[in-house]
Design a protein around this motif. Structure first.
Motif, PDB file in Angstrom:
ATOM      1  N   ARG A 250      42.843  40.223  42.703  1.00 31.36           N
ATOM      2  CA  ARG A 250      41.377  40.293  42.698  1.00 31.36           C
ATOM      3  C   ARG A 250      40.903  40.552  44.113  1.00 31.36           C
ATOM      4  N   ARG A 251      40.188  41.652  44.284  1.00 33.23           N
ATOM      5  CA  ARG A 251      39.663  41.991  45.605  1.00 33.23           C
ATOM      6  C   ARG A 251      38.141  42.102  45.544  1.00 33.23           C
ATOM      7  N   ARG A 252      37.525  41.830  46.664  1.00 25.33           N
ATOM      8  CA  ARG A 252      36.067  41.839  46.724  1.00 25.33           C
ATOM      9  C   ARG A 252      35.637  42.370  48.071  1.00 25.33           C
ATOM     10  N   THR A 253      34.540  43.092  48.092  1.00 23.92           N
ATOM     11  CA  THR A 253      34.022  43.687  49.322  1.00 23.92           C
ATOM     12  C   THR A 253      32.686  43.052  49.691  1.00 23.92           C
ATOM     13  N   PHE A 254      32.520  42.780  50.971  1.00 26.80           N
ATOM     14  CA  PHE A 254      31.267  42.253  51.503  1.00 26.80           C
ATOM     15  C   PHE A 254      30.774  43.201  52.588  1.00 26.80           C
TER      16      PHE A 254
ATOM     17  N   ILE B 152      40.784  30.897  47.771  1.00 25.57           N
ATOM     18  CA  ILE B 152      41.254  31.172  49.122  1.00 25.57           C
ATOM     19  C   ILE B 152      40.985  32.644  49.393  1.00 25.57           C
ATOM     20  N   TYR B 153      40.391  32.942  50.521  1.00 24.43           N
ATOM     21  CA  TYR B 153      40.123  34.331  50.891  1.00 24.43           C
ATOM     22  C   TYR B 153      41.162  34.799  51.904  1.00 24.43           C
ATOM     23  N   VAL B 154      41.746  35.945  51.626  1.00 29.63           N
ATOM     24  CA  VAL B 154      42.664  36.588  52.564  1.00 29.63           C
ATOM     25  C   VAL B 154      41.982  37.843  53.080  1.00 29.63           C
ATOM     26  N   MET B 155      41.878  37.952  54.388  1.00 28.74           N
ATOM     27  CA  MET B 155      41.253  39.119  54.988  1.00 28.74           C
ATOM     28  C   MET B 155      42.191  40.320  54.876  1.00 28.74           C
ATOM     29  N   LEU B 156      41.727  41.370  54.207  1.00 30.99           N
ATOM     30  CA  LEU B 156      42.524  42.586  54.080  1.00 30.99           C
ATOM     31  C   LEU B 156      42.097  43.639  55.092  1.00 30.99           C
TER      32      LEU B 156
ATOM     33  N   ALA C 213      40.993  39.489  49.586  1.00 30.81           N
ATOM     34  CA  ALA C 213      41.665  39.117  48.344  1.00 30.81           C
ATOM     35  C   ALA C 213      41.232  37.703  48.004  1.00 30.81           C
ATOM     36  N   GLU C 214      40.831  37.497  46.771  1.00 29.39           N
ATOM     37  CA  GLU C 214      40.461  36.167  46.299  1.00 29.39           C
ATOM     38  C   GLU C 214      41.648  35.584  45.529  1.00 29.39           C
TER      39      GLU C 214
END
Length: 259
Positions: free
Chosen positions: A42-46, A62-66, A116-117
């Motif tokens: 699961r990926r998300r953009t801000f 948990i957020y992983v910075m991609l 990545a969530e």
């Protein structure tokens, strides 16, 4: 650490999280594949300057910075902001966040960011099935704490020139460890206002300090890019010792292409 000025780490083309964790512990092909799967679920953009999570929110991921840059920050009641950490590609935002009932700080995107969530179930399966990843994550968490200690020293003991120089050295080395900097060049999208909020200085003082570093022939800043022209001199000026980043662990000395 002198080789930082001229060489990228092994695995620089790999996922930034995998590349960074391999600085601490050797990961197998199965470990690396598992990391790739979990960050792809699961990926998300801000957008830049958008909050990823806010103080008071209930943490569930948990957020992983991609890609992109973010920061951990606190606002005072009168609107003043203190940045207490920068998040770079490959960083995890709060590894053990699930134990909190609510966020006690905010995480904000400084640039457009993709994360990545990772949910609790996925994370627990990952660490249960892959003990080497667990070991690497322990090291990553310890380094995060060490960075916070160094930031405390920065705010309490170093003068303005040392503070800015030290932060530039740290960010460059952290980007290098994720395979995102080489030959003194790296992305640097933070504003002078961001630097002021991270170092406890005014924007005027930050501008004056950056100008001094330029005039000394130590750095060049242009088009959201940082070039460190003399890393050894900058490290001496900052009294920068990279030992707190613990990049000399087992994984740094092994061939990442082997099992």
């Amino acid at each position: 650490m002198d080789h930082l000025s001229s060489n990228a780490p092994k695995g620089a083309g790999a996922n930034a999280l995998t590349c960074k964790l391999q600085q601490f512990t050797r990961l197998s092909l199965a470990d690396r594949a598992a990391l790739e799967r979990v960050v792809a679920e699961r990926r998300r953009t801000f957008l830049g300057r958008e909050d990823i999570s806010r103080e008071g929110d209930k943490p569930t991921k948990i957020y992983v910075m991609l890609n992109g840059w973010a920061c951990r920050y606190k606002f005072l009641e009168d609107g003043r902001r203190q940045i207490v950490a920068f998040f770079l590609p490959g960083d995890l935002c709060d590894l053990n966040i699930f134990i909190l009932r609510q966020m006690d700080h905010s995480i904000g995107a400084l640039t457009d960011v993709t994360v990545a969530e990772i949910g609790r179930d996925s994370f627990e399966r990952l660490i249960d099935d892959h003990p080497r990843i667990t070991q690497a994550l322990w090291w990553e968490a310890l380094v995060t704490i060490a960075i916070q200690r160094e930031w405390t020293v920065n705010l309490g003991q170093r003068d303005a020139l040392e503070r800015i120089a030290h932060l530039l050295c740290e960010l460059y080395v952290r980007l290098w460890s994720a395979g995102l900097a080489t030959d003194g060049h790296c992305a640097f999208p933070v504003t002078q206002s961001d630097l002021a909020d991270a170092t406890g200085l005014s924007k005027v003082h930050v501008n004056r300090t950056l100008q001094e570093l330029r005039q000394e022939g130590l750095i060049r800043l242009a088009n959201r890019q940082l070039t460190i022209l003399d890393l050894d001199r900058l490290k001496r000026l900052a009294v920068f010792d990279p030992n707190y980043l613990h990049l000399d662990r087992e994984g740094a000395h092994l061939d990442a292409n082997n099992e």
